[in-house]
Scaffold this motif. Structure first.
Motif, PDB file in Angstrom:
ATOM      1  N   THR A  82      23.073  41.374  38.360  1.00  0.00           N
ATOM      2  CA  THR A  82      23.733  41.738  39.424  1.00  0.00           C
ATOM      3  C   THR A  82      24.319  43.235  39.397  1.00  0.00           C
ATOM      4  N   GLY A  83      24.300  43.719  38.062  1.00  0.00           N
ATOM      5  CA  GLY A  83      25.019  45.040  38.046  1.00  0.00           C
ATOM      6  C   GLY A  83      26.738  45.174  38.031  1.00  0.00           C
ATOM      7  N   VAL A  84      27.149  43.934  38.289  1.00  0.00           N
ATOM      8  CA  VAL A  84      28.501  43.784  38.153  1.00  0.00           C
ATOM      9  C   VAL A  84      29.274  43.336  37.136  1.00  0.00           C
ATOM     10  N   ASN A  85      30.250  44.095  36.442  1.00  0.00           N
ATOM     11  CA  ASN A  85      30.885  43.941  35.250  1.00  0.00           C
ATOM     12  C   ASN A  85      31.501  42.649  35.413  1.00  0.00           C
ATOM     13  N   MET A  86      31.664  41.914  34.532  1.00  0.00           N
ATOM     14  CA  MET A  86      32.322  40.534  34.700  1.00  0.00           C
ATOM     15  C   MET A  86      33.978  40.798  34.486  1.00  0.00           C
ATOM     16  N   ASN A  87      34.208  41.844  33.578  1.00  0.00           N
ATOM     17  CA  ASN A  87      35.537  42.196  33.208  1.00  0.00           C
ATOM     18  C   ASN A  87      36.294  42.463  34.700  1.00  0.00           C
ATOM     19  N   ASP A  88      35.618  43.169  35.621  1.00  0.00           N
ATOM     20  CA  ASP A  88      35.967  43.501  36.725  1.00  0.00           C
ATOM     21  C   ASP A  88      36.379  42.314  37.801  1.00  0.00           C
ATOM     22  N   ILE A  89      35.174  41.288  37.544  1.00  0.00           N
ATOM     23  CA  ILE A  89      35.437  40.116  38.293  1.00  0.00           C
ATOM     24  C   ILE A  89      36.615  39.378  38.045  1.00  0.00           C
ATOM     25  N   PHE A  90      36.917  39.124  36.562  1.00  0.00           N
ATOM     26  CA  PHE A  90      37.916  38.325  36.156  1.00  0.00           C
ATOM     27  C   PHE A  90      39.185  38.998  36.500  1.00  0.00           C
ATOM     28  N   GLN A  91      39.283  40.329  36.478  1.00  0.00           N
ATOM     29  CA  GLN A  91      40.419  41.251  36.838  1.00  0.00           C
ATOM     30  C   GLN A  91      40.788  41.064  38.511  1.00  0.00           C
ATOM     31  N   LEU A  92      39.669  40.947  39.238  1.00  0.00           N
ATOM     32  CA  LEU A  92      40.060  40.709  40.632  1.00  0.00           C
ATOM     33  C   LEU A  92      40.566  39.265  40.770  1.00  0.00           C
ATOM     34  N   ALA A  93      39.888  38.135  40.239  1.00  0.00           N
ATOM     35  CA  ALA A  93      40.366  36.834  40.317  1.00  0.00           C
ATOM     36  C   ALA A  93      41.625  36.701  39.922  1.00  0.00           C
ATOM     37  N   ASN A  94      42.019  37.402  38.656  1.00  0.00           N
ATOM     38  CA  ASN A  94      43.488  37.354  38.240  1.00  0.00           C
ATOM     39  C   ASN A  94      44.183  38.109  39.322  1.00  0.00           C
ATOM     40  N   SER A  95      44.100  39.078  40.082  1.00  0.00           N
ATOM     41  CA  SER A  95      44.870  39.787  40.943  1.00  0.00           C
ATOM     42  C   SER A  95      45.039  38.832  42.460  1.00  0.00           C
ATOM     43  N   LEU A  96      43.930  38.077  42.451  1.00  0.00           N
ATOM     44  CA  LEU A  96      44.106  37.197  43.812  1.00  0.00           C
ATOM     45  C   LEU A  96      44.946  35.990  43.493  1.00  0.00           C
ATOM     46  N   GLN A  97      45.256  35.587  42.103  1.00  0.00           N
ATOM     47  CA  GLN A  97      45.985  34.256  41.937  1.00  0.00           C
ATOM     48  C   GLN A  97      47.294  34.199  42.801  1.00  0.00           C
ATOM     49  N   TYR A  98      47.890  35.366  42.838  1.00  0.00           N
ATOM     50  CA  TYR A  98      49.422  35.398  43.375  1.00  0.00           C
ATOM     51  C   TYR A  98      49.320  36.310  44.588  1.00  0.00           C
ATOM     52  N   ALA A  99      48.340  36.745  45.155  1.00  0.00           N
ATOM     53  CA  ALA A  99      48.208  37.749  46.300  1.00  0.00           C
ATOM     54  C   ALA A  99      48.734  37.181  47.551  1.00  0.00           C
ATOM     55  N   ASN A 100      49.331  38.140  48.269  1.00  0.00           N
ATOM     56  CA  ASN A 100      49.860  37.571  49.682  1.00  0.00           C
ATOM     57  C   ASN A 100      48.866  38.094  50.513  1.00  0.00           C
ATOM     58  N   LEU A 101      47.987  36.967  50.912  1.00  0.00           N
ATOM     59  CA  LEU A 101      46.926  37.405  51.805  1.00  0.00           C
ATOM     60  C   LEU A 101      47.257  37.426  53.539  1.00  0.00           C
ATOM     61  N   LYS A 102      48.552  37.235  53.618  1.00  0.00           N
ATOM     62  CA  LYS A 102      49.220  37.382  54.928  1.00  0.00           C
ATOM     63  C   LYS A 102      49.730  39.105  55.092  1.00  0.00           C
ATOM     64  N   ASP A 103      49.744  39.790  54.218  1.00  0.00           N
ATOM     65  CA  ASP A 103      50.061  40.986  53.999  1.00  0.00           C
ATOM     66  C   ASP A 103      48.846  42.062  54.040  1.00  0.00           C
ATOM     67  N   GLU A 104      48.810  42.901  55.128  1.00  0.00           N
ATOM     68  CA  GLU A 104      47.801  43.802  55.530  1.00  0.00           C
ATOM     69  C   GLU A 104      47.455  44.823  54.335  1.00  0.00           C
ATOM     70  N   ASN A 105      48.564  45.330  53.790  1.00  0.00           N
ATOM     71  CA  ASN A 105      48.308  46.311  52.731  1.00  0.00           C
ATOM     72  C   ASN A 105      47.404  45.675  51.483  1.00  0.00           C
ATOM     73  N   THR A 106      47.882  44.397  51.224  1.00  0.00           N
ATOM     74  CA  THR A 106      47.440  43.611  50.091  1.00  0.00           C
ATOM     75  C   THR A 106      46.014  43.428  50.276  1.00  0.00           C
ATOM     76  N   VAL A 107      45.682  42.993  51.457  1.00  0.00           N
ATOM     77  CA  VAL A 107      44.283  42.595  51.916  1.00  0.00           C
ATOM     78  C   VAL A 107      43.464  43.766  51.799  1.00  0.00           C
ATOM     79  N   ARG A 108      44.052  44.914  52.437  1.00  0.00           N
ATOM     80  CA  ARG A 108      43.145  46.114  52.403  1.00  0.00           C
ATOM     81  C   ARG A 108      42.537  46.679  51.040  1.00  0.00           C
ATOM     82  N   GLN A 109      43.755  46.425  50.121  1.00  0.00           N
ATOM     83  CA  GLN A 109      43.213  47.021  48.838  1.00  0.00           C
ATOM     84  C   GLN A 109      42.319  45.877  48.097  1.00  0.00           C
ATOM     85  N   VAL A 110      42.303  44.787  48.515  1.00  0.00           N
ATOM     86  CA  VAL A 110      41.432  43.689  47.863  1.00  0.00           C
ATOM     87  C   VAL A 110      40.145  43.988  48.520  1.00  0.00           C
TER      88      VAL A 110
END
Length: 85
Positions: free
Chosen positions: A13-41
């Motif tokens: 895929t060309g995608v670094n698995m560490n990046d995927i794991f970091q993204l998954a960890n950051s989403l664990q407690y992310a407020n997906l009703k907050d526009e700024n948070t969602v935009r960053q994601v």
């Protein structure tokens, strides 16, 4: 999990698995009703995927997630990103 499995995915895929794991960890407690948070994601996912997401498409994805996140799935986002004008 098996390191060879992840290395195979990275090579395919060309995608670094560490990046995927970091993204998954950051989403664990992310407020997906907050526009700024969602935009960053959205920007982080685009960066990881190596895709340029135009402002108009980013706005549409953010609005969809913030307003209707409970019904959102990855297929919806993928369809939005792959839709041709």
């Amino acid at each position: 999990m098996d390191q060879n499995f992840f290395k195979g995915l990275e090579n395919k895929t060309g995608v670094n698995m560490n990046d995927i794991f970091q993204l998954a960890n950051s989403l664990q407690y992310a407020n997906l009703k907050d526009e700024n948070t969602v935009r960053q994601v959205v920007q982080q996912v685009a960066r990881i995927a190596g895709r340029d997401v135009p402002k108009e498409l980013e706005d549409k994805i953010v609005k969809t997630i913030v307003n209707d996140g409970s019904k959102l799935d990855f297929n919806t986002i993928a369809n939005m990103m792959n839709k041709k004008k």
